[in-house]
Enzyme design. Structure first.
Site, PDB file in Angstrom:
ATOM      1  CG  ASP A  76      -1.909   1.142   1.235  1.00 24.65           C
ATOM      2  OD1 ASP A  76      -1.875   1.961   0.287  1.00 24.65           O
ATOM      3  OD2 ASP A  76      -2.728   1.220   2.169  1.00 24.65           O
ATOM      4  CG  ASP A  84      10.297   3.695   4.274  1.00 26.48           C
ATOM      5  OD1 ASP A  84      10.733   4.498   3.411  1.00 26.48           O
ATOM      6  OD2 ASP A  84      10.025   4.035   5.444  1.00 26.48           O
ATOM      7  CG  ASN A 101       0.227   4.600 -13.255  1.00 25.76           C
ATOM      8  OD1 ASN A 101      -0.304   5.393 -14.036  1.00 25.76           O
ATOM      9  ND2 ASN A 101      -0.359   3.466 -12.885  1.00 25.76           N
ATOM     10  CE1 TYR A 166      -7.705  10.490  -9.712  1.00 25.84           C
ATOM     11  CE2 TYR A 166      -8.945  11.943 -11.170  1.00 25.84           C
ATOM     12  CZ  TYR A 166      -7.939  11.016 -10.977  1.00 25.84           C
ATOM     13  OH  TYR A 166      -7.162  10.630 -12.035  1.00 25.84           O
ATOM     14  CE  LYS A 170      -4.189  11.416 -10.320  1.00 24.42           C
ATOM     15  NZ  LYS A 170      -2.878  10.732 -10.411  1.00 24.42           N
TER      16      LYS A 170
END
Length: 277
Positions: A76, A84, A101, A166, A170
């Site tokens: 996740d 990490d 992405n 969202y 962006k």
């Protein structure tokens, strides 16, 4: 010391592996991310692919058919611990390309959304992405070499009625990528922003947008979007809006009032609009 043929074969394999550039691709289990990873593999990159979906292992097996090394990490990336874990899998190899992405969407009205889902979208699209870029960008700048492709969106140019969180994330990513590009100029690192429009992926199903007009309309081919992004990254371009219709939409967003764009977005993303003629 005696050297066997097996030792020579292993040594040659290690040298060949070390000679191949390494690309990290996040959100690579499907859609644009998977197509970006395919494009990297075809161009001779070894791959470290990641997603929060167990299908990343299946994707890695498919990507391995192009040759080269492919390692998958199910993680996740909304958390620093997840980032990490991904970077720990790099070990001591230099990172030649980062294709950031990974991202999530979330439909419906902001006040009706679940807070935990809101937070996860912000943490995936912004917090985890920026943390990954900070870690990898420092390594690249210190070495004086690297390419970064960040998947933004044309959504970042307009108020996202019924997708407010969202689109807000962006908008941050689109502008952040251009700022980072300017900061690393002259340090051997390029930063490119890929800004697709609606694309035929699982994004709309996962974001609960299938009963909307945008959810049901025809969308762009993820392979074509990835091709545009990969080419722009390799050319060192600042950014690319994939598709002429999306370019037109961005141009309109820059000249029309925000209130008009918010109303137009509502017609596309409001629940139930997909059932209307």
């Amino acid at each position: 010391m005696n050297t066997t043929n097996t030792d020579i074969a292993v040594s040659t394999k290690d040298r060949n592996r070390a000679a191949r550039p390494l690309a990290i691709v996040t959100g690579a289990s499907s859609g644009i991310g998977f197509e970006l990873a395919k494009r990297c593999a075809a161009e001779g990159f070894d791959l470290l692919v990641a997603a929060d979906d167990p299908r990343i292992q299946e994707a890695a097996r498919a990507l391995g058919q192009a040759g080269g090394s492919v390692e998958a990490v199910e993680v996740d990336l909304a958390t620093p611990e997840g980032v990490d874990r991904l970077l720990a899998a790099v070990k001591d190899r230099p990172i030649d390309a980062l294709l950031a992405n990974a991202g999530h969407g979330l439909g419906r009205a902001f006040l009706e959304q679940d807070w935990d889902e809101i937070r996860h979208v912000i943490d995936t699209n912004v917090t985890g992405t920026v943390y990954l870029l900070h870690k990898v960008g420092r390594e690249m700048a210190g070495r004086g070499h690297g390419r970064i492709l960040i998947t933004g969106s044309i959504a970042g140019f307009m108020p996202g009625t019924y997708q407010a969180v969202y689109n807000g994330t962006k908008a941050f990513i689109d502008m952040f990528s251009y700022a980072l590009r300017a900061e690393v100029q002259g340090r051997g690192v390029t930063v490119t922003c890929l800004m697709p429009g609606p694309t035929e992926t699982e994004f709309f199903e996962r974001a609960d947008l299938m009963d909307t007009k945008v959810g049901q309309d025809k969308k762009d081919d993820p392979a074509e979007v990835a091709e545009n992004g990969f080419k722009a990254m390799m050319a060192g371009d600042s950014g690319v809006v994939s598709g002429w219709q999306n370019k037109l939409q961005v141009a309109l967003a820059k000249i029309l009032p925000e209130t008009v764009m918010a109303g137009q977005h509502a017609k596309q993303a409001a629940p139930g609009t997909g059932d209307k003629a």
